[in-house]
Design a protein around this motif. Sequence first.
Motif, PDB file in Angstrom:
ATOM      1  N   THR A   1       0.845  -1.196   0.000  1.00  0.00           N
ATOM      2  CA  THR A   1       0.000   0.000   0.000  1.00  0.00           C
ATOM      3  C   THR A   1       0.880   1.245   0.000  1.00  0.00           C
ATOM      4  OG1 THR A   1      -1.850  -1.071   1.118  1.00  0.00           O
ATOM      5  CG2 THR A   1      -1.708   1.319   1.306  1.00  0.00           C
ATOM      6  N   LEU A   2       0.645   2.124  -0.960  1.00  0.00           N
ATOM      7  CA  LEU A   2       1.364   3.392  -1.051  1.00  0.00           C
ATOM      8  C   LEU A   2       0.481   4.496  -0.471  1.00  0.00           C
ATOM      9  CD1 LEU A   2       2.659   3.065  -4.744  1.00  0.00           C
ATOM     10  CD2 LEU A   2       3.739   2.225  -2.641  1.00  0.00           C
ATOM     11  N   VAL A   3       1.059   5.318   0.398  1.00  0.00           N
ATOM     12  CA  VAL A   3       0.295   6.405   1.022  1.00  0.00           C
ATOM     13  C   VAL A   3       0.947   7.738   0.659  1.00  0.00           C
ATOM     14  CG1 VAL A   3      -0.579   7.400   3.171  1.00  0.00           C
ATOM     15  CG2 VAL A   3      -0.391   4.909   2.927  1.00  0.00           C
ATOM     16  N   PRO A   4       0.357   8.468  -0.296  1.00  0.00           N
ATOM     17  CA  PRO A   4       0.894   9.796  -0.617  1.00  0.00           C
ATOM     18  C   PRO A   4       0.649  10.744   0.553  1.00  0.00           C
ATOM     19  CG  PRO A   4      -0.686   9.015  -2.276  1.00  0.00           C
ATOM     20  CD  PRO A   4      -0.828   8.141  -1.082  1.00  0.00           C
ATOM     21  N   VAL A   5       1.635  11.560   0.873  1.00  0.00           N
ATOM     22  CA  VAL A   5       1.502  12.537   1.952  1.00  0.00           C
ATOM     23  C   VAL A   5       1.864  13.906   1.389  1.00  0.00           C
ATOM     24  CG1 VAL A   5       2.140  13.172   4.306  1.00  0.00           C
ATOM     25  CG2 VAL A   5       2.210  10.764   3.605  1.00  0.00           C
ATOM     26  N   SER A   6       0.960  14.867   1.537  1.00  0.00           N
ATOM     27  CA  SER A   6       1.191  16.229   1.040  1.00  0.00           C
ATOM     28  C   SER A   6       1.536  17.134   2.215  1.00  0.00           C
ATOM     29  CB  SER A   6      -0.056  16.765   0.331  1.00  0.00           C
ATOM     30  OG  SER A   6      -0.486  15.862  -0.669  1.00  0.00           O
ATOM     31  N   ILE A   7       2.760  17.658   2.216  1.00  0.00           N
ATOM     32  CA  ILE A   7       3.196  18.575   3.270  1.00  0.00           C
ATOM     33  C   ILE A   7       3.257  19.973   2.670  1.00  0.00           C
ATOM     34  CG2 ILE A   7       4.990  19.112   4.953  1.00  0.00           C
ATOM     35  CD1 ILE A   7       5.846  16.197   4.876  1.00  0.00           C
ATOM     36  N   SER A   8       2.503  20.901   3.248  1.00  0.00           N
ATOM     37  CA  SER A   8       2.410  22.265   2.722  1.00  0.00           C
ATOM     38  C   SER A   8       2.835  23.261   3.799  1.00  0.00           C
ATOM     39  CB  SER A   8       0.974  22.584   2.284  1.00  0.00           C
ATOM     40  OG  SER A   8       0.436  21.549   1.476  1.00  0.00           O
TER      41      SER A   8
ATOM     42  N   GLU B   1       0.204  16.559  -5.168  1.00  0.00           N
ATOM     43  CA  GLU B   1      -0.168  17.917  -5.590  1.00  0.00           C
ATOM     44  C   GLU B   1      -1.626  18.205  -5.264  1.00  0.00           C
ATOM     45  OE1 GLU B   1       2.786  18.882  -9.366  1.00  0.00           O
ATOM     46  OE2 GLU B   1       0.795  18.066  -9.772  1.00  0.00           O
ATOM     47  N   GLU B   2      -2.504  17.259  -5.597  1.00  0.00           N
ATOM     48  CA  GLU B   2      -3.936  17.469  -5.361  1.00  0.00           C
ATOM     49  C   GLU B   2      -4.257  17.577  -3.876  1.00  0.00           C
ATOM     50  OE1 GLU B   2      -5.662  14.162  -7.391  1.00  0.00           O
ATOM     51  OE2 GLU B   2      -5.652  15.147  -9.336  1.00  0.00           O
ATOM     52  N   GLY B   3      -3.434  16.945  -3.033  1.00  0.00           N
ATOM     53  CA  GLY B   3      -3.671  16.996  -1.596  1.00  0.00           C
ATOM     54  C   GLY B   3      -3.019  18.169  -0.902  1.00  0.00           C
ATOM     55  N   SER B   4      -2.232  18.950  -1.635  1.00  0.00           N
ATOM     56  CA  SER B   4      -1.542  20.081  -0.999  1.00  0.00           C
ATOM     57  C   SER B   4      -2.526  21.210  -0.709  1.00  0.00           C
ATOM     58  CB  SER B   4      -0.401  20.579  -1.889  1.00  0.00           C
ATOM     59  OG  SER B   4      -0.901  21.100  -3.101  1.00  0.00           O
TER      60      SER B   4
END
Length: 642
Positions: free
Chosen positions: A260-267, A362-365
């Motif tokens: 399972t890959l979990v994208p993480v958006s840090i802004s 990008e979409e989660g940022s």
Amino acid sequence: MTHTYRGSGRAGLYQDEEFMDILEERRRTSDLGHALRSFKPLPYLGAPPCSVAELNQAVLDSHFLRHVAREVAMETGSSVEEVREEACGILEEMSQNLQLGFIRLMGYALTKVLKRLFTSVFVNMEGLSTLQQAMQQTRVILMPNHRSYVDFLVISYIMFTYDLPVPVIAAGIPLAGMKLIGEILRRSGAFFIRRAIGSDKLYWAVLSEYVKTIVRKEFAPMEFYVEGLRSRTLKSVTPKLGMMHMVLEPYFKGEVFDITLVPVSISYDRVLEESLLAHELLGVPKPKESTTGLLKASKLLQDNYGSMHVNFGQPVSVRQLCEGKINRCQYNLIPRDLPQKPTPEAQACVSWLAHLIVRIQEEGSVISPWSLMACLLLQAPVAVLTEDGLPWQQLTERTLWLKRLALDFGGHLKWPGQVSDSDVMSSSAAIHHSVVHQKAGRVYLVQEEEPERRRAVSAEQSVMRTGTSVLMLASYRNQSLHVFVRPALLTTALDVTNSTHKDELFAFFSFLQDLFSSEFIFIPGKLSEDFEEACSLLKKCGAVHIDQQEVTLSHMGRETLSFLKALIQPFIDSYQMMFRYFCEQGAQVITEKQFLPAVRTLATKLLLSGELHTYEALSSDTQKNVLSALQRLEAVTKMRLE
């Protein structure tokens, strides 16, 4: 079967209940109490992990590493024992040594640092809850974007705060060389990778087997930056595929059921390294990571960096994503323990997955008001920003217009609703006092202060000073570029082709995407979808009318089209300037060492003469991206000179 994944942050103005400020409780309670509290996460995948020593021994005992050791011994004339001893040394240099005591120390220190730097650290709690469930069911790979050194341990800090298994983290080897800090990072879960591995067959084998053993043995969740290095421009970087291949290989070979890959958006509202990054882009060497340098940087703790957002995206199943994209039966034809080069099919699948993850990031940022303000400030002439100033009222009105456009385009905005719009923008500008300042109702670009000199500042030095400020401002504009880039490319196609025919526009849109594919993130094989998305967004905001074969401009859309064209113009101007350099260059062979300074000299000359208007042409990242584009278009060839 098609699978669509988006960041867990829904488009629009985020709601308070989506994110929780994890510093709020830390400001009310004891930092030491938080660090020493009971930490009892549910076991990763429900099973107790093996020890660090058992993990390392499994790597050294693997049939794969034994096979490679024999090959290297034959190729170098060394004994197998000598090669295995070298492998032990590599593993000792590389491996993490995760210990709870140091996690507590890290938790205590980071609480102190985060409270000094940020007003808030917001975490998407729904995403965190979903991650907790995933960690009990399948192997998890955490994949954050990389914008600041602060990224490095913040996810571990969140895991510790909410009683989740702490990840092991891929880090660059320079961090290991920092006195005391390097060992603390190692014992907080970092494992260290050399940056220049080249053709070192043994090192590749040890690293690959180490990563795959962590995945196979369910030692801990793994965290790595798919972009590779930290982005110096604050926009997404073309993903590097080496680590991605290593992580996915156990699935490709049927050694694990799923990953399972979990994208993480840090802004970030504001990045600590903003000035350092701008100077690096102008050719100033990056300071070596050191404990002394870290202590000297402690003055940064005196400033305000606004808020930070950590958005855990929806977990994505490699098994589901790869369905129909790769034939895993081919891996059964060769013993699993033997080295195998990835097939073209596997390479294409890994590249597609890596680009998909970066797009979800990008979409989660979370886009700040300042990023929208930066978009507009950069569309004013530099002379206006440095001498006359931009009227504040004009900037605020245009920012509110751009806010509506960003929401129409699906942006995920942070815009506090409990205060007036004017106060939101004033506070954003105040946080970025290092970039702009307000005076008498106007906004000015801050010029970098120079130490007192006996000699006057030269014209070239003045260009570099202004360039530093412009590149800092551009980095914050870049945080929201992903929202606008597709409609901006279509707007450029409409302007350049002067055509309304969809097929002609699509052809030029395709050319622009190919040209800028090192500059912006486009998922391979999604060209048609990107074009249709661009058409749909321009139609949605009333900028164009669309029927089956025609795209026609709307009188109501002039402001939108003008903004989008101006947004992409600095990239077009920078690329054209570098194309000019190659056309005027007499030598048929240019070394990379000569290229960057020569292009920067030309850009400086053209800026001083008024022929070039964008200071972004001074950026070494843009220059390297142009070189990649020309190689891809087969206009230049890169070769190694002996």
